[in-house]
Write a protein that holds these residues in place. Structure first.
Motif, PDB file in Angstrom:
ATOM      1  N   LEU A  27      15.738  13.565 -20.114  1.00 47.39           N
ATOM      2  CA  LEU A  27      17.013  13.985 -20.700  1.00 47.39           C
ATOM      3  C   LEU A  27      18.014  12.828 -20.718  1.00 47.39           C
ATOM      4  CD1 LEU A  27      17.299  17.490 -18.999  1.00 47.39           C
ATOM      5  CD2 LEU A  27      17.161  17.096 -21.461  1.00 47.39           C
ATOM      6  N   ARG A  28      18.055  12.069 -19.641  1.00 51.52           N
ATOM      7  CA  ARG A  28      18.990  10.936 -19.577  1.00 51.52           C
ATOM      8  C   ARG A  28      18.633   9.870 -20.607  1.00 51.52           C
ATOM      9  NH1 ARG A  28      18.607  11.447 -13.109  1.00 51.52           N
ATOM     10  NH2 ARG A  28      20.405  12.823 -12.784  1.00 51.52           N
ATOM     11  N   ALA A  29      17.346   9.762 -20.907  1.00 55.95           N
ATOM     12  CA  ALA A  29      16.925   8.807 -21.941  1.00 55.95           C
ATOM     13  C   ALA A  29      17.485   9.184 -23.310  1.00 55.95           C
ATOM     14  CB  ALA A  29      15.401   8.739 -21.995  1.00 55.95           C
ATOM     15  N   ARG A  30      17.882  10.453 -23.491  1.00 57.55           N
ATOM     16  CA  ARG A  30      18.508  10.909 -24.740  1.00 57.55           C
ATOM     17  C   ARG A  30      20.034  10.807 -24.680  1.00 57.55           C
ATOM     18  NH1 ARG A  30      14.740  14.189 -27.619  1.00 57.55           N
ATOM     19  NH2 ARG A  30      12.673  13.619 -26.856  1.00 57.55           N
ATOM     20  N   SER A 342       9.227  13.711 -22.628  1.00 59.38           N
ATOM     21  CA  SER A 342       9.974  13.546 -23.868  1.00 59.38           C
ATOM     22  C   SER A 342       9.684  14.706 -24.813  1.00 59.38           C
ATOM     23  CB  SER A 342       9.601  12.216 -24.535  1.00 59.38           C
ATOM     24  OG  SER A 342      10.315  12.052 -25.747  1.00 59.38           O
ATOM     25  N   GLN A 343       8.398  15.126 -24.867  1.00 60.36           N
ATOM     26  CA  GLN A 343       8.041  16.282 -25.698  1.00 60.36           C
ATOM     27  C   GLN A 343       8.665  17.575 -25.143  1.00 60.36           C
ATOM     28  OE1 GLN A 343       5.753  13.844 -25.119  1.00 60.36           O
ATOM     29  NE2 GLN A 343       5.138  13.231 -27.167  1.00 60.36           N
ATOM     30  N   ILE A 344       8.741  17.680 -23.818  1.00 62.19           N
ATOM     31  CA  ILE A 344       9.382  18.855 -23.216  1.00 62.19           C
ATOM     32  C   ILE A 344      10.861  18.888 -23.585  1.00 62.19           C
ATOM     33  CG2 ILE A 344      10.189  19.767 -20.994  1.00 62.19           C
ATOM     34  CD1 ILE A 344       7.464  19.523 -19.923  1.00 62.19           C
ATOM     35  N   THR A 345      11.508  17.722 -23.557  1.00 63.97           N
ATOM     36  CA  THR A 345      12.907  17.648 -23.957  1.00 63.97           C
ATOM     37  C   THR A 345      13.088  18.110 -25.395  1.00 63.97           C
ATOM     38  OG1 THR A 345      13.345  15.842 -22.406  1.00 63.97           O
ATOM     39  CG2 THR A 345      14.878  16.099 -24.231  1.00 63.97           C
ATOM     40  N   ASP A 346      12.167  17.739 -26.277  1.00 64.53           N
ATOM     41  CA  ASP A 346      12.221  18.208 -27.672  1.00 64.53           C
ATOM     42  C   ASP A 346      12.252  19.735 -27.730  1.00 64.53           C
ATOM     43  OD1 ASP A 346      12.172  15.628 -28.665  1.00 64.53           O
ATOM     44  OD2 ASP A 346      10.019  15.637 -29.071  1.00 64.53           O
TER      45      ASP A 346
END
Length: 359
Positions: A27-30, A342-346
């Motif tokens: 999440l922080r990467a976004r 990253s896919q989970i964040t999507d």
């Protein structure tokens, strides 16, 4: 995927396994600000007084196990963690709260959290406990399950704000160590259960005995089994030590300890099925219907049907290192590209958008 509306996310779960840390990093990467609440924090009064009084009364059958003395006490674990979570939400003022489920929170606190911001859950517990989730599902704006059987159960009861969210892996935390040499023929990581003990006893009877076992309660339960006891290397293992263990092992064995049945009767995959291949290690696992939606047995990992089949495959892959390493490499490439947080964040962001359209 960009989402300008979601700026602050509150995550709540236990400290082990570190699912929150993996998800927070993605999440922080976004560019999203994240706050974590560890729901396994407790009070000394609960640990020293409430726990042992309840245990004593249950053992003497003075009080049924479904009841707990002091359950209304503010220092009882459920009340304490519920208030800690609520205080954190009031202070942090999230745009979204995500509770990774299994550890319960009081319904009145869930209602208060939902008043502040959209509220999501991610059920990562045994599919056998699905009715616990069903009882609370309407208290959430969206409910994720790691098992397809749980999604189906929710749909049967017309709970349509739910979907499948399988486990993932953080590639920065699980990786290949090219300099590490193979040390063990087989390793197993997981808490003790009678099913697992009997399975590993069969493995030891039909192998060289070069096996490493890590997990809770193994020494306590197997102290009268010297052959098995010699293989027990420690209790909980994580971080770099766990990654090194996988890299040291020719075969990492997975014996699932939950499910409505065995093989294709079971749904869901545990974290190990994603994390082991990410390290470039070879995984030999039992089956599930969800597993086959993400992996091809014999190409990305190896799947056994029963103990006899497991023993046969252990012998084969120990004797054929080239085939073993080819499968391990394919699994590594697949997991690291397709099944990350990253896919989970999507998926979280998509659900958040749906909630925004409904509220």
């Amino acid at each position: 995927m960009n989402n300008n509306k979601l700026q602050r996310v509150l995550l709540a779960y236990s400290s082990r396994p570190p699912i929150m840390d993996y998800l927070a990093s993605a999440l922080r990467a976004r560019g999203i600000t994240v706050e974590l609440v560890h729901l396994d924090q407790n009070t000394w009064f609960d640990r020293v007084v409430i726990h042992y009084v309840n245990k004593y009364l249950h053992s003497l059958r003075v009080m049924p196990k479904s009841q707990n003395l002091f359950q209304q006490h503010p220092l009882a674990h459920r009340n304490f963690r519920s208030e800690v979570l609520l205080d954190a939400a009031r202070r942090f003022k999230p745009d979204l709260t995500v509770l990774i489920r299994g550890i319960s929170v009081r319904p009145d606190v869930l209602a208060a959290l939902r008043e502040m911001a959209p509220l999501m859950a991610w059920w990562v517990e045994r599919e056998e406990r699905v009715e616990e989730a069903i009882k609370e599902i309407e208290l959430f704006d969206w409910y994720f399950f790691m098992n397809s059987s749980c999604v189906e159960r929710a749909a049967e009861l017309a709970h349509h704000h739910s979907s499948l969210l399988v486990h993932a892996v953080d590639p920065a935390c699980f990786y290949r160590m090219p300099e590490v040499e193979k040390k063990y023929d087989i390793c197993f990581v997981g808490n003790w259960s009678l099913k697992r003990q009997r399975f590993l006893e069969q493995v030891l009877q039909n192998s060289s005995g070069n096996v490493a076992i890590y997990g809770g309660k193994w020494r306590k339960k197997c102290w009268r089994n010297p052959k098995l006891l010699r293989c027990i290397k420690g209790k909980y293992i994580d971080g770099t030590e766990l990654v090194e263990l996988y890299n040291q092992s020719r075969i990492v064995l997975n014996v699932t300890n939950w499910g409505f049945g065995e093989g294709l009767q079971r749904s869901g995959v545990n974290m190990r099925v994603l994390e082991v291949p990410a390290t470039g290690a070879f995984l030999l696992t039992d089956d599930s219907r969800d597993l086959r939606s993400y992996f091809t047995p014999g190409r990305d990992l190896a799947v056994y049907s029963d103990v006899a089949d497991c023993l046969r495959q252990i012998r084969f892959y120990l004797d054929h290192p080239a085939e073993r390493e080819a499968i391990a490499a394919a699994g590594e490439a697949l997991v690291r590209s397709a099944y990350t947080y990253s896919q989970i964040t999507d998926q979280l962001l998509l659900a958040y958008d749906k909630i925004g359209q409904q509220r």
